[in-house]
Design a protein around this motif. Sequence first.
Motif, PDB file in Angstrom:
ATOM      1  N   ASP A 343      34.609  39.087  40.575  1.00 56.90           N
ATOM      2  CA  ASP A 343      35.421  40.284  40.320  1.00 56.90           C
ATOM      3  C   ASP A 343      36.878  39.919  40.074  1.00 56.90           C
ATOM      4  O   ASP A 343      37.567  40.578  39.296  1.00 56.90           O
ATOM      5  CB  ASP A 343      35.333  41.231  41.518  1.00 56.90           C
ATOM      6  CG  ASP A 343      33.927  41.757  41.743  1.00 56.90           C
ATOM      7  OD1 ASP A 343      33.221  41.984  40.744  1.00 56.90           O
ATOM      8  OD2 ASP A 343      33.540  41.922  42.911  1.00 56.90           O
ATOM      9  N   LEU A 344      37.343  38.854  40.734  1.00 56.80           N
ATOM     10  CA  LEU A 344      38.753  38.483  40.639  1.00 56.80           C
ATOM     11  C   LEU A 344      39.031  37.577  39.447  1.00 56.80           C
ATOM     12  O   LEU A 344      40.139  37.603  38.891  1.00 56.80           O
ATOM     13  CB  LEU A 344      39.183  37.795  41.940  1.00 56.80           C
ATOM     14  CG  LEU A 344      40.667  37.524  42.121  1.00 56.80           C
ATOM     15  CD1 LEU A 344      41.473  38.829  42.071  1.00 56.80           C
ATOM     16  CD2 LEU A 344      40.920  36.799  43.436  1.00 56.80           C
ATOM     17  N   PHE A 345      38.067  36.777  39.033  1.00 57.00           N
ATOM     18  CA  PHE A 345      38.246  35.837  37.916  1.00 57.00           C
ATOM     19  C   PHE A 345      37.289  36.205  36.791  1.00 57.00           C
ATOM     20  O   PHE A 345      36.100  36.450  37.019  1.00 57.00           O
ATOM     21  CB  PHE A 345      37.995  34.405  38.379  1.00 57.00           C
ATOM     22  CG  PHE A 345      38.931  33.935  39.460  1.00 57.00           C
ATOM     23  CD1 PHE A 345      40.228  33.556  39.144  1.00 57.00           C
ATOM     24  CD2 PHE A 345      38.522  33.890  40.784  1.00 57.00           C
ATOM     25  CE1 PHE A 345      41.096  33.130  40.141  1.00 57.00           C
ATOM     26  CE2 PHE A 345      39.367  33.464  41.774  1.00 57.00           C
ATOM     27  CZ  PHE A 345      40.678  33.079  41.461  1.00 57.00           C
ATOM     28  N   GLU A 346      37.796  36.178  35.574  1.00 57.53           N
ATOM     29  CA  GLU A 346      37.020  36.647  34.432  1.00 57.53           C
ATOM     30  C   GLU A 346      35.912  35.674  34.018  1.00 57.53           C
ATOM     31  O   GLU A 346      34.862  36.091  33.551  1.00 57.53           O
ATOM     32  CB  GLU A 346      37.962  36.885  33.248  1.00 57.53           C
ATOM     33  CG  GLU A 346      38.961  38.013  33.483  1.00 57.53           C
ATOM     34  CD  GLU A 346      39.896  38.208  32.306  1.00 57.53           C
ATOM     35  OE1 GLU A 346      39.779  37.419  31.343  1.00 57.53           O
ATOM     36  OE2 GLU A 346      40.726  39.127  32.349  1.00 57.53           O
ATOM     37  N   ASP A 347      36.151  34.383  34.171  1.00 58.28           N
ATOM     38  CA  ASP A 347      35.193  33.385  33.683  1.00 58.28           C
ATOM     39  C   ASP A 347      34.752  32.454  34.808  1.00 58.28           C
ATOM     40  O   ASP A 347      34.557  31.253  34.579  1.00 58.28           O
ATOM     41  CB  ASP A 347      35.825  32.564  32.552  1.00 58.28           C
ATOM     42  CG  ASP A 347      37.127  31.887  32.997  1.00 58.28           C
ATOM     43  OD1 ASP A 347      37.658  32.264  34.060  1.00 58.28           O
ATOM     44  OD2 ASP A 347      37.587  30.975  32.287  1.00 58.28           O
ATOM     45  N   PHE A 348      34.579  32.992  35.986  1.00 61.27           N
ATOM     46  CA  PHE A 348      34.378  32.126  37.148  1.00 61.27           C
ATOM     47  C   PHE A 348      33.105  31.268  37.055  1.00 61.27           C
ATOM     48  O   PHE A 348      33.173  30.060  37.310  1.00 61.27           O
ATOM     49  CB  PHE A 348      34.355  32.956  38.430  1.00 61.27           C
ATOM     50  CG  PHE A 348      34.306  32.114  39.666  1.00 61.27           C
ATOM     51  CD1 PHE A 348      35.448  31.468  40.114  1.00 61.27           C
ATOM     52  CD2 PHE A 348      33.126  31.936  40.358  1.00 61.27           C
ATOM     53  CE1 PHE A 348      35.406  30.669  41.247  1.00 61.27           C
ATOM     54  CE2 PHE A 348      33.068  31.140  41.493  1.00 61.27           C
ATOM     55  CZ  PHE A 348      34.217  30.507  41.935  1.00 61.27           C
ATOM     56  N   PRO A 349      31.898  31.794  36.709  1.00 63.05           N
ATOM     57  CA  PRO A 349      30.708  30.919  36.644  1.00 63.05           C
ATOM     58  C   PRO A 349      30.867  29.765  35.660  1.00 63.05           C
ATOM     59  O   PRO A 349      30.493  28.633  35.963  1.00 63.05           O
ATOM     60  CB  PRO A 349      29.586  31.870  36.230  1.00 63.05           C
ATOM     61  CG  PRO A 349      30.041  33.211  36.690  1.00 63.05           C
ATOM     62  CD  PRO A 349      31.531  33.206  36.485  1.00 63.05           C
TER      63      PRO A 349
END
Length: 565
Positions: A343-349
């Motif tokens: 939710d906090l980072f757009e491209d986390f995975p």
Amino acid sequence: MTVGFIMMCHEALDRASQVARYWSDRGCPIVVHVDARVARRDYDALRSTLESRANIVFSDRFKCEWGRWSLVQATQAAAGLMLDRFPKVNHVFLASGSCLPLRPVEDLIGYLDARPATDFIESATTEDVPWTKGGLDHERFTLRFPFSWKRQRYLFDGYVRLQRRVGYRRRIPSGIVPHMGSQWWCLTRDTLSQILSHPRRAQFDRYFKRVWIPDESYFQSLVRLVSENVESRSLTLSKFDFQGKPHVFYDDHLQLLRRSDCFVARKIWPRAERLYTAFLSPNAQQGNRAEPNPGKIDRIFAKAVERRRYGRPGLYMTSRFPRKNHENGLTCARYTVFEGFGDLFEDFPDWLKRTTGLRAHGHLFAPERVGFADGLTVFAGALSDSPKLRDYNPEMFLTNLIWNTRGERQAFLYGPRDTVRIGSFFPRDPNADILVISGAWAVPLFKSQRPFNEIRKEAARLQKIENAHLAYLRNSWTKARVQVWTMADFVESPVEPLQSIIEDVAVTRTNQVNEAPRMVDLTGFGQFLQSLRNEGMHPYLMGDFPADPRPESEAPRPRKPYVAR
């Protein structure tokens, strides 16, 4: 001097005949007892193949039953016949019809000749043995057992309860200290003669007739009364599982049996053709002076018992589906759960995969579909991205995913919007690393264009779910490794926690964070939280965000990806 064998037979008489002929050909006297329950036709066939041999005789037949006095009676009769008919026998070796010699008879004779006055019989007091079953250790000597445990279990258990209730205790004959041990022994002629001709034998027999499993205590106790040189061990290799049932040896145990250096092994599968050929062939064995050492293979049997009782960690089978909280590990390998990071980072995975080498999934438990890595619709082990199939048993879905990908560490996103039921599974799993940014679920609501009244209701619902989940994570019985940051604390200084995360979970070697995930623009988020408070909903899981927007002159520059040096 020589050794004589008593063979207690009740099945696979063709194999018993084969072993008897082997010992007979090497000059060993043999007394054969055949259970009276064996059909007369089979008994006559066995006698016809062996009775022409002068050193093989048959004793009177008794109808033997496990755990009953009849087994001792049959042994007494056979032992008496051995002493009467074969005066040159110095040691008497008790064996069963399913026993198999592992070493040449000459090895055994030489070993016993070097110890002419030693009795080999496992003999230990009830306080010293761990294998007694059913809660009957010392009680097997102080209660009466007139009923069969196998055929009359209801009467057996009821009579034990009755004796306990009324406080009944049998008197142990004076001079007798109850001992227990393996039924398979090797006693000297002198010791066996003293036991069978003891002036108090009638008293001893009356007492042990009502002891539970007397074949494992009669000779084991009386040998302590008459012998001065007892080695408390059996020369027969006999292994038992956790239920007290004997292990059966098959053809693939050949090298294991050779490694034990024991003289005889029990219990051999009747159709183990390879074992009988290997050990009974005249040219197959060489002399061996090694001391019998079943301890060499104890570790293998201990692992086999453990595998049978507990299975493999994280493997669920229809034959061993565990009770809750009694599993041998909920999953088979470590995995990482990231809560709030998506939710906090757009491209986390994608960032996590590039930086750490983990298999980084999206929200595996999202309500719309399973978010497998790389957008796959079917994953390892034919796991489908169907939420209906997953939610039938989400715990098993996760354990299957971890099992099917063992050797590759998995990571996935999780949040209060996901299937709630799985949230109580992670804390109990020692393999789980759970990293939480609490309150981050509010960011998608902040970015949504939904009516504010709907946002307030949804925020209250999600906060309630996450608060209950955090209570699970902070419980005293939690076994997972858990780390929780409030969203305000994480946003204030994100590089340090990201660095610690990378160092802990990275599969590839990484010294520091050289590329940061792209954070969502949070301009106005504090005011959004204040608006929720103004509407009567108190968002406390995010931490302390300032409510007032900064003056235009103090507005921060657009956030760029940051690099830690």
